[in-house]
Design an enzyme around this catalytic site. Sequence first.
Site, PDB file in Angstrom:
ATOM      1  CG  ASP A  42      -2.181   0.708   1.049  1.00 10.50           C
ATOM      2  OD1 ASP A  42      -2.482   1.054  -0.101  1.00 10.50           O
ATOM      3  OD2 ASP A  42      -2.890   0.939   2.033  1.00 10.50           O
TER       4      ASP A  42
HETATM    5  C1  LIG Z   1       6.249  -8.414 -11.127  1.00 10.89           C
HETATM    6  C2  LIG Z   1       5.973  -7.711  -9.869  1.00 10.89           C
HETATM    7  C3  LIG Z   1       6.356  -8.377  -8.616  1.00 10.89           C
HETATM    8  C4  LIG Z   1       5.443  -6.468  -9.903  1.00 10.89           C
HETATM    9  C5  LIG Z   1       4.981  -5.697  -8.724  1.00 10.89           C
HETATM   10  C6  LIG Z   1       4.867  -4.235  -9.092  1.00 10.89           C
HETATM   11  C7  LIG Z   1       4.164  -3.464  -7.998  1.00 10.89           C
HETATM   12  C8  LIG Z   1       4.987  -2.785  -6.961  1.00 10.89           C
HETATM   13  C9  LIG Z   1       2.819  -3.397  -8.000  1.00 10.89           C
HETATM   14  C10 LIG Z   1       1.998  -2.667  -6.994  1.00 10.89           C
HETATM   15  C11 LIG Z   1       0.634  -2.461  -7.563  1.00 10.89           C
HETATM   16  C12 LIG Z   1      -0.337  -1.746  -6.699  1.00 10.89           C
HETATM   17  C13 LIG Z   1      -1.643  -1.500  -7.332  1.00 10.89           C
HETATM   18  C14 LIG Z   1      -0.048  -1.345  -5.432  1.00 10.89           C
HETATM   19  C15 LIG Z   1      -0.930  -0.549  -4.540  1.00 10.89           C
HETATM   20  O1  LIG Z   1      -0.430   0.794  -4.424  1.00 10.89           O
HETATM   21  P1  LIG Z   1      -1.341   1.967  -4.856  1.00 10.89           P
HETATM   22  O2  LIG Z   1      -1.181   2.166  -6.338  1.00 10.89           O
HETATM   23  O3  LIG Z   1      -2.766   1.648  -4.433  1.00 10.89           O
HETATM   24  O4  LIG Z   1      -0.827   3.236  -4.113  1.00 10.89           O
HETATM   25  P2  LIG Z   1      -1.676   4.164  -3.107  1.00 10.89           P
HETATM   26  O5  LIG Z   1      -2.023   3.275  -1.944  1.00 10.89           O
HETATM   27  O6  LIG Z   1      -0.734   5.259  -2.742  1.00 10.89           O
HETATM   28  O7  LIG Z   1      -2.885   4.661  -3.828  1.00 10.89           O
END
Ligand SMILES: CC(C)=CCC/C(C)=C/CC/C(C)=C/COP(=O)(O)OP(=O)(O)O
Length: 287
Positions: A42
Amino acid sequence: MLNTIDGLARRLIGSSFFYMRRFLFRILCVGSMPNHIAFILDGNRRYAKKRNMAEGTGHRAGFLAVMSMLKYCYELGVKYMTIYAFSIDNFKRSREEVQFLMDLMLEKIEGLLKQESVINEYGVRIHFIGNLQLLDEPVRVAAEKAMQATANNTNSNLLICVAYSSTDEILHAAQASCQGKWNEIQELNTNRSQNAEITEEKLELDHVIKLVDIERHTYMRLAPDPDILIRTSGETRLSDFLLWQTTNCVLYSPKVLFPEIGLRHLVWAVLNFQRHYPHLQKIKKQL
Ligand SMILES: CC(C)=CCC/C(C)=C/CC/C(C)=C/COP(=O)(O)OP(=O)(O)O
């Protein structure tokens, strides 16, 4: 000359950190150790926003944080690490963001398969968990390739949940389990076997069998239940993640955004688990 001194100093600092970490982990391992740690990643977008960076920078930094957690888990002897990389709900984000995340996933999966990657260095087996049919074809193909390529790795396991939600997993497992039962009944009928008398014990036994059956059809069936669930950014919601598997799991929610997670948070999570461990054992014995 300055460059050489700089390089030497970096290497010296790097190796002293390595030995200090090893010493710390040795002490930590005196207590009960988790077998499986799961992460809800997160705060990637907020990380980029906080630093006035482009949105995608946060997810890229998040990926690096996944890699360092994988390294620490490996060094600690934690056999399973699961990450919530993309939920079914994430498909509701803007088309550009979904596309960016899919492209990033593809790029990172291809990177993980390179000879010099952490995956090969540590002998990590990769599993993609979720409703993979919902993914774009290139990502699905890359995910399948990664699973095949690492199928013989036995040192540890990285479970990447994509196009995943726990309610979808439970629904899928229940359907598959009912289908299995239905097939069994059909088979019994065609064999014209006699219906045995239904007793209370049989109903009880049937209930247990159904439960076991659901577990057998979950996407996460290949891993033991997580011992620790870490959700960054101070949130304590489960957000439809591993609901079936977290009955006796210790939740830890450090107040850092995911790309900021570090060794101290992981160590704290393990210490927190060790504090709860005797109580968890008592509960498990009572079941
Ligand atoms: C191949 C591999 C292992 C890839 C992983 C890449 C990666 C770090 C993906 C996270 C995706 C995601 C939607 C995270 C949530 O943060 P958020 O976008 O909801 O951020 P926020 O909480 O600040 O809104």
